[in-house]
Design a protein around this motif. Structure first.
Motif, PDB file in Angstrom:
ATOM      1  N   PRO A 171      44.602  72.531  21.019  1.00  0.00           N
ATOM      2  CA  PRO A 171      45.135  73.551  21.933  1.00  0.00           C
ATOM      3  C   PRO A 171      44.349  73.637  23.240  1.00  0.00           C
ATOM      4  O   PRO A 171      44.873  74.089  24.259  1.00  0.00           O
ATOM      5  N   LYS A 172      43.088  73.183  23.235  1.00  0.00           N
ATOM      6  CA  LYS A 172      42.265  73.212  24.448  1.00  0.00           C
ATOM      7  C   LYS A 172      42.902  72.419  25.583  1.00  0.00           C
ATOM      8  O   LYS A 172      42.615  72.657  26.759  1.00  0.00           O
ATOM      9  N   ASN A 173      43.751  71.435  25.231  1.00  0.00           N
ATOM     10  CA  ASN A 173      44.367  70.609  26.266  1.00  0.00           C
ATOM     11  C   ASN A 173      45.223  71.436  27.223  1.00  0.00           C
ATOM     12  O   ASN A 173      45.376  71.082  28.395  1.00  0.00           O
ATOM     13  N   VAL A 174      45.813  72.520  26.731  1.00  0.00           N
ATOM     14  CA  VAL A 174      46.636  73.368  27.585  1.00  0.00           C
ATOM     15  C   VAL A 174      45.778  73.921  28.724  1.00  0.00           C
ATOM     16  O   VAL A 174      46.160  73.867  29.900  1.00  0.00           O
ATOM     17  N   LYS A 175      44.631  74.432  28.363  1.00  0.00           N
ATOM     18  CA  LYS A 175      43.716  74.966  29.371  1.00  0.00           C
ATOM     19  C   LYS A 175      43.228  73.875  30.310  1.00  0.00           C
ATOM     20  O   LYS A 175      43.117  74.079  31.530  1.00  0.00           O
ATOM     21  N   LEU A 176      42.963  72.693  29.770  1.00  0.00           N
ATOM     22  CA  LEU A 176      42.380  71.609  30.549  1.00  0.00           C
ATOM     23  C   LEU A 176      43.346  71.055  31.597  1.00  0.00           C
ATOM     24  O   LEU A 176      42.939  70.711  32.711  1.00  0.00           O
ATOM     25  N   TYR A 177      44.632  70.957  31.247  1.00  0.00           N
ATOM     26  CA  TYR A 177      45.588  70.283  32.130  1.00  0.00           C
ATOM     27  C   TYR A 177      46.556  71.221  32.838  1.00  0.00           C
ATOM     28  O   TYR A 177      47.377  70.779  33.639  1.00  0.00           O
ATOM     29  N   MET A 178      46.490  72.510  32.551  1.00  0.00           N
ATOM     30  CA  MET A 178      47.457  73.442  33.118  1.00  0.00           C
ATOM     31  C   MET A 178      47.500  73.380  34.645  1.00  0.00           C
ATOM     32  O   MET A 178      48.574  73.251  35.242  1.00  0.00           O
ATOM     33  N   HIS A 179      46.370  73.454  35.294  1.00  0.00           N
ATOM     34  CA  HIS A 179      46.364  73.523  36.751  1.00  0.00           C
ATOM     35  C   HIS A 179      46.725  72.173  37.384  1.00  0.00           C
ATOM     36  O   HIS A 179      47.347  72.129  38.447  1.00  0.00           O
ATOM     37  N   LYS A 180      46.362  71.084  36.720  1.00  0.00           N
ATOM     38  CA  LYS A 180      46.741  69.763  37.230  1.00  0.00           C
ATOM     39  C   LYS A 180      48.254  69.578  37.153  1.00  0.00           C
ATOM     40  O   LYS A 180      48.884  69.084  38.094  1.00  0.00           O
ATOM     41  N   SER A 182      50.397  71.999  37.030  1.00  0.00           N
ATOM     42  CA  SER A 182      50.970  72.978  37.953  1.00  0.00           C
ATOM     43  C   SER A 182      51.065  72.405  39.358  1.00  0.00           C
ATOM     44  O   SER A 182      52.053  72.629  40.071  1.00  0.00           O
ATOM     45  N   GLU A 183      50.078  71.638  39.759  1.00  0.00           N
ATOM     46  CA  GLU A 183      50.108  71.004  41.081  1.00  0.00           C
ATOM     47  C   GLU A 183      51.235  69.979  41.154  1.00  0.00           C
ATOM     48  O   GLU A 183      51.925  69.861  42.170  1.00  0.00           O
ATOM     49  N   VAL A 184      51.430  69.231  40.077  1.00  0.00           N
ATOM     50  CA  VAL A 184      52.545  68.281  40.016  1.00  0.00           C
ATOM     51  C   VAL A 184      53.871  69.023  40.172  1.00  0.00           C
ATOM     52  O   VAL A 184      54.778  68.570  40.896  1.00  0.00           O
ATOM     53  N   ASN A 185      53.996  70.163  39.514  1.00  0.00           N
ATOM     54  CA  ASN A 185      55.231  70.945  39.586  1.00  0.00           C
ATOM     55  C   ASN A 185      55.480  71.495  40.993  1.00  0.00           C
ATOM     56  O   ASN A 185      56.627  71.584  41.444  1.00  0.00           O
ATOM     57  N   ARG A 186      54.429  71.872  41.684  1.00  0.00           N
ATOM     58  CA  ARG A 186      54.578  72.333  43.072  1.00  0.00           C
ATOM     59  C   ARG A 186      55.142  71.216  43.946  1.00  0.00           C
ATOM     60  O   ARG A 186      56.013  71.448  44.781  1.00  0.00           O
ATOM     61  N   GLU A 187      54.653  70.007  43.736  1.00  0.00           N
ATOM     62  CA  GLU A 187      55.165  68.858  44.491  1.00  0.00           C
ATOM     63  C   GLU A 187      56.641  68.612  44.171  1.00  0.00           C
ATOM     64  O   GLU A 187      57.430  68.251  45.049  1.00  0.00           O
ATOM     65  N   PHE A 188      57.006  68.790  42.904  1.00  0.00           N
ATOM     66  CA  PHE A 188      58.395  68.601  42.484  1.00  0.00           C
ATOM     67  C   PHE A 188      59.310  69.610  43.182  1.00  0.00           C
ATOM     68  O   PHE A 188      60.405  69.252  43.649  1.00  0.00           O
ATOM     69  N   ILE A 189      58.873  70.851  43.273  1.00  0.00           N
ATOM     70  CA  ILE A 189      59.652  71.882  43.967  1.00  0.00           C
ATOM     71  C   ILE A 189      59.822  71.517  45.438  1.00  0.00           C
ATOM     72  O   ILE A 189      60.917  71.643  46.013  1.00  0.00           O
ATOM     73  N   GLU A 190      58.754  71.046  46.067  1.00  0.00           N
ATOM     74  CA  GLU A 190      58.823  70.619  47.467  1.00  0.00           C
ATOM     75  C   GLU A 190      59.810  69.467  47.630  1.00  0.00           C
ATOM     76  O   GLU A 190      60.567  69.425  48.608  1.00  0.00           O
ATOM     77  N   ALA A 220      50.831  60.944  33.418  1.00  0.00           N
ATOM     78  CA  ALA A 220      49.656  60.261  33.960  1.00  0.00           C
ATOM     79  C   ALA A 220      48.463  61.200  34.090  1.00  0.00           C
ATOM     80  O   ALA A 220      47.310  60.780  33.950  1.00  0.00           O
ATOM     81  N   VAL A 221      48.732  62.478  34.351  1.00  0.00           N
ATOM     82  CA  VAL A 221      47.651  63.467  34.443  1.00  0.00           C
ATOM     83  C   VAL A 221      46.852  63.489  33.143  1.00  0.00           C
ATOM     84  O   VAL A 221      45.624  63.625  33.156  1.00  0.00           O
TER      85      VAL A 221
END
Length: 534
Positions: A171-180, A182-190, A220-221
């Motif tokens: 479950p720690k992976n959620v914390k580890l990769y969430m913000h990375k 999230s940045e990918v998702n911001r690019e997708f919205i753009e 890839a993240v």
């Protein structure tokens, strides 16, 4: 014949006409419960009908139905299986051709449970024979016996899975990769805002490519511990384009040699050679990515020792470099088209059910008060409706027709003896739209997956008839090893998208997906993305 083999017609082991007590008797011990269970099974086996009495066509009669002018000739795979079920019942034998073995087809969830609960130590899932050959024979010097989760069999598979489980399932992976992510998702919205038509607000018919880029970037993240920039900045990256082409070829060519008549095991056919070429391309590109990541990690660690939680790639490298390489390749092979299909199905469901979409948006606003809000660490801990929306979309648009096993123990299926070594196809998709198993089966109702305390409605009548009817991530030790990561990817992606847009789709969804081992999008994805006011 080609119509028949769209699902589960994979090379199986020879049916072993073993003693009906072969595997069960080996479990006898002083434990009273074990003795009782074995007694009950032995009694059930004796009372069951012989294997030879399982209904079904002969090879000749089935071939006549499959050939030009036959009743199955124009049917799609699931239509053919449904017709076969109507003719022969919930369990039947389907004869194999061109060197492929017979297998049992069942639409009975009680049979699913019987097979899956008797998987044995190393469950055998047929298929991926081309990939197995590539890694164990064609490029054995590179893989050195480390064949990964997709290709390995038996003990090799079990050893690999045991090694990567503690790393990938944390479950720690959620914390580890969430913000990375999230940045990918911001690019997708753009990207959506950049490519949609200014007047109609619809994205181009080629939107599937954009979803593919988003899924590959998200995988890839985790697999490579790096953003590749495929959504915006590196769109013309030649290696990325080759990777997309090779991924598509891998899935479609594997489908050709495994589900259609092929002599590839005897001679290297043109299709087989193309498959080996696609796998060479995938191996070369992903290996380069992994080696770049290894060099980057080693350089960073030598400069400033890393504190805190290590990435998945770092943890696997500490165990074994080859395991890290092969797992990264497997994640890229298995994590793009599958997630694209699930994400597309979810968008179609939400677009066609605006009331459910609006209800979801209200929940998402609790974790993303503003459109550009960042996810907090505990954001994904209380999103029951979002998870229900994803699960219900997987019922409406499943990734595959069901599951398959070469059973490791003798079992009784629908009252018939099925000896160990038999290939069994468990066709769940035919049950997803059945009122016998799902009330209001044709309606998109995420509420059916909520617990009583999560809703004010009485949803008990909407629950599936049997927990084994619907297993989108598999069951037991062969369940999807990356399901936590996939869930996080989908949850973050759809939450960000629904917070920013009202999604609409003003076209038919008939035949929205086609089958090439898994379902993939089959229609232009001209979604309309309307900016939310707040």
């Amino acid at each position: 014949m080609l119509k028949l083999l769209g699902y589960f017609q994979k090379t199986s082991q020879n049916i072993k006409q073993s003693s009906p007590f072969k595997h069960r008797s080996s479990t006898l011990s002083s434990d009273n419960a074990t003795l009782e269970n074995n007694y009950d099974f032995n009694k059930k086996w004796q009372e069951a009908k012989p294997f030879e009495q399982i209904p079904g066509d002969t090879k000749l009669s089935l071939l006549r139905k499959l050939l030009l002018g036959g009743k199955y000739y124009k049917l799609k795979p699931l239509e053919m299986l449904s017709a076969y079920r109507k003719e022969w019942g919930d369990v039947a034998i389907l004869r194999g051709f061109f060197g492929k073995k017979d297998f049992i087809v069942t639409h009975n969830p009680q049979d699913f449970e019987e097979v899956l609960r008797n998987d044995g130590t190393w469950p055998v899932r047929p298929g991926m024979e081309g990939l197995h050959y590539y890694r164990s024979v064609w490029r054995k010097n590179f893989y050195q016996g480390v064949e990964g989760l997709l290709a390995a069999k038996g003990e090799k598979w079990g050893t690999f899975r045991k090694t990567v489980n503690p790393v990938l399932m944390q479950p720690k992976n959620v914390k580890l990769y969430m913000h990375k992510m999230s940045e990918v998702n911001r690019e997708f919205i753009e990207r959506i805002r950049a490519i949609r038509d200014p007047s109609s607000l619809e994205v181009p018919a080629t939107f599937e490519e954009e979803i593919n880029r988003w899924t590959l970037e998200s995988v890839a993240v985790v697999a490579l511990d790096k953003q590749l920039g495929l959504i915006n900045e590196n769109r013309n990256n030649s290696e990325a384009k080759k990777l997309f082409v090779a991924l598509n070829e891998f899935i479609s060519l594997l489908y050709e040699i495994e589900f259609k008549p092929s002599l590839w095991k005897y001679i290297h056919t043109p299709t087989f050679k193309r498959l080996m070429g696609a796998l060479d391309t995938l191996q070369e590109i992903t290996t380069n990515y992994v080696r770049e990541a290894i060099e980057r990690i080693e350089k960073q660690n030598n400069t400033v020792p890393k504190r805190g939680e290590k990435s998945v790639l770092e943890k696997l490298l500490q165990i074994d470099k080859k395991i890290a390489e092969v797992m990264a390749i497997d994640m890229l092979l298995a994590g793009v088209d599958t997630t694209t299909t699930t994400f597309t199905g979810l968008l179609l469901c939400l677009a066609k059910n605006p009331d459910k979409q609006n209800k979801l948006r209200q929940e998402v606003k609790q974790i993303l008060p503003e459109k550009d809000s960042e996810f907090q660490e505990n954001a994904l801990q209380n999103i029951p409706y979002l998870r229900a929306c994803i699960k219900e979309s997987q019922r409406m648009y499943p990734l595959g027709a069901g599951n398959a096993r070469i059973n490791q123990r003798d079992v009784v299926l629908s009252g018939y003896r099925v000896p160990s070594g038999t290939q069994v196809a468990m066709i769940a998709e035919t049950l997803y739209r059945s009122e016998q198993h799902f009330t209001r089966a044709n309606d998109y109702l995420p509420e059916r997956w909520l617990r009583p305390e999560q809703t004010n409605e009485d949803v008990s009548a909407l629950k599936p008839s049997n927990p084994f009817v619907f297993l989108p991530f598999g069951f037991g030790s062969r369940s999807c090893v990356g399901r936590r990561i996939v869930a996080m990817e989908l949850e973050l992606g759809i939450a960000r998208l629904i917070r920013n847009f009202q999604v609409e789709f003003h076209y038919s969804t008939e035949n929205a997906f086609r089958n090439i081992q898994i379902y993939v999008p089959n229609i232009p994805l001209r979604f309309k993305f309307i900016d939310c006011e707040k």
